[in-house]
Design an enzyme around this catalytic site. Structure first.
Site, mmCIF file in Angstrom:
data_model
loop_
_atom_site.group_PDB
_atom_site.id
_atom_site.type_symbol
_atom_site.label_atom_id
_atom_site.label_comp_id
_atom_site.label_asym_id
_atom_site.label_seq_id
_atom_site.Cartn_x
_atom_site.Cartn_y
_atom_site.Cartn_z
ATOM 1 N N GLU A 232 29.682 48.059 42.342
ATOM 2 C CA GLU A 232 29.014 47.789 40.993
ATOM 3 C C GLU A 232 27.831 49.086 40.826
ATOM 4 O O GLU A 232 27.044 48.846 41.562
ATOM 5 C CB GLU A 232 28.800 46.597 40.504
ATOM 6 C CG GLU A 232 28.290 46.485 39.256
ATOM 7 C CD GLU A 232 28.043 45.100 38.771
ATOM 8 O OE1 GLU A 232 27.468 44.739 37.576
ATOM 9 O OE2 GLU A 232 28.224 43.821 39.739
ATOM 10 N N LYS A 248 32.367 41.766 35.550
ATOM 11 C CA LYS A 248 32.667 40.246 35.513
ATOM 12 C C LYS A 248 34.096 40.271 35.459
ATOM 13 O O LYS A 248 34.835 40.747 34.513
ATOM 14 C CB LYS A 248 32.229 39.839 34.163
ATOM 15 C CG LYS A 248 30.776 39.295 34.291
ATOM 16 C CD LYS A 248 30.711 38.097 35.294
ATOM 17 C CE LYS A 248 29.016 38.017 35.768
ATOM 18 N NZ LYS A 248 28.982 38.485 37.195
#
Length: 431
Positions: A232, A248
């Site tokens: 990420e 997410k």
């Protein structure tokens, strides 16, 4: 001034190993590796920074002000990290949970020696290089090899939170959601091993071979290590453009191609996962708007599925524009900590995180990255990571997931175990 030398790369994978092996002689090391993962916003394939010329190390008190001053004065490459607990600088919050890793809450250094790898070239940027220092180092690098003669102790992993306790804490979070205190919270748990000795480079290489993630990191600050397989990006600045890419939504991979495609399809169309992602997109849009030029916040990718070796992930991309005069540290201050690791509303979520979690997060769910001399930056999110305090012989990795009203305790717990799998394998696999 930096002296810059360019070399051609004949064997990229071998040179990466040689660089990282050679770097172990220094007390300050930051290695960032994209693992050839195709990213639209990547500037380099890999970066190595070693050997501090100047250092900024501090706790959370006025941390961003100190970083702003340091960055504006040096006007050079700076490498380091922001710990999660800098939340206490940006908001009226505290961190009182136990900390056995004892990383400084903020650490940046100006490297004497910097290596930028892109395609078939490597640039060596040396600060105040003397005589034949660059050529001598280059020959040392080419002659380096990785040797793992040290014996690591047996790693006995324990849980900071039992499964029953996890379910109890999960219900407390749901109660907060039902009361309207929050509508999403990232709940993390720590796995740890005490009285344990590991070879950090060996464990990092195992973890990286398992995961091949685009924001892999090997960080060394004296006797403390971060071994990260992060997928990420937290935030990047390039000129006046800001890019944030929160994750997410997670699904496992399958070796069966048809089944794997179905897992990917199901994740893309999972309404619970999409709602979690969109909540954080809204939070990031709001954060970016604090420094953005009016009307410039955009969402070019919403809930896009990216595939990694271990998992499929749902990632959104949010962009904005800032004024040329805007301090890069202000962009970090007004977006930190990243929404994907807190929840929403952010401050309420962080207060509840402090109540229900059993460990100080520290560098976990913080960020590692760099500033350039041109006021640009790129920072990852410290997840899928092993942290090690060599002096205390303490090894730790934490995992978490977003809890919303629709979340199911058993499914969230299983997702945590899925995310923990690569770190566990890297620590327990002796091969």
């Amino acid at each position: 001034m930096r002296k810059i030398t360019t070399k051609n790369i004949k064997n990229f994978p071998k040179l990466k190993e040689q660089l990282l092996s050679w770097a172990q002689q220094y007390d300050e090391v930051v290695w960032l590796d994209s693992n050839n993962y195709e990213q639209k916003y990547a500037d380099f394939d890999a970066v190595l920074a070693v050997d501090a010329f100047t250092v900024l190390q501090t706790d959370y008190v006025d941390a961003f002000d100190k970083l702003k001053e340091y960055q504006s004065i040096t006007k050079d490459w700076l490498f380091g990290y922001l710990s999660y607990d800098l939340k206490n600088d940006t908001e009226n919050l505290v961190s009182q949970n136990p900390d056995h890793l004892l990383f400084p809450e903020l650490f940046f250094f100006q490297p004497k020696k910097l290596f930028l790898l892109k395609q078939n070239e490597i640039e060596l940027h040396y600060l105040y290089a003397v005589d034949d220092e660059i050529e001598d180092d280059w020959q040392e690098i080419l002659n380096s090899y990785t040797s793992f003669s040290e014996e690591s102790s047996e790693v006995k992993i324990k849980l900071k939170i039992t499964k029953d306790s996890y379910f109890e804490k999960f219900q407390k979070i749901i109660n907060h959601i039902n009361r309207g205190d929050i509508y999403e919270m990232n709940f993390c748990q720590e796995f740890f091993a005490e009285n344990t000795t590991i070879n950090p480079l060996q464990v990092y290489q195992k973890l990286n071979n398992i995961s091949n993630s685009p924001f892999a990191t090997f960080l060394k600050v004296s006797n403390k290590f971060l071994l990260s397989a992060s997928p990420e990006r937290y935030i990047k600045k390039s000129g006046t453009q800001i890019v944030s890419q929160p994750i997410k939504g997670t699904a496992k991979r399958s070796t069966n191609k048809e089944e794997d495609e179905k897992l990917k399809y199901d994740l893309e169309h999972d309404q619970k996962e999409r709602s979690e992602n969109i909540m954080i997109v809204d939070l990031v849009r709001n954060d970016l708007s604090k420094t953005a030029l009016k009307g410039s916040v955009q969402v070019p990718e919403l809930c896009k599925i990216y595939t990694f070796d271990q998992v499929h992930q749902m990632i959104s991309t949010i962009t904005s524009k800032v004024a040329h005069t805007k301090s890069p540290v202000e962009v970090l201050r007004t977006t930190y900590p990243m929404g994907s690791m807190t929840g929403a509303p952010k401050v309420s979520a962080m207060k509840i995180i402090e109540e229900v979690e059993e460990s100080k997060r520290g560098l976990y769910s913080g960020s590692v990255g760099y500033f350039t001399p041109d006021n640009d930056f790129d920072f990852n999110v410290v997840i899928r990571s092993i942290l090690y305090n060599e002096t205390n012989k303490y090894v730790s990795y934490s995992v978490g997931g977003a809890i919303t009203a629709k979340a199911k305790a058993e499914a969230e717990y299983e997702e945590c175990l899925l995310k923990a799998k690569a770190m566990r394998e890297a620590l327990l696999n002796k091969g």
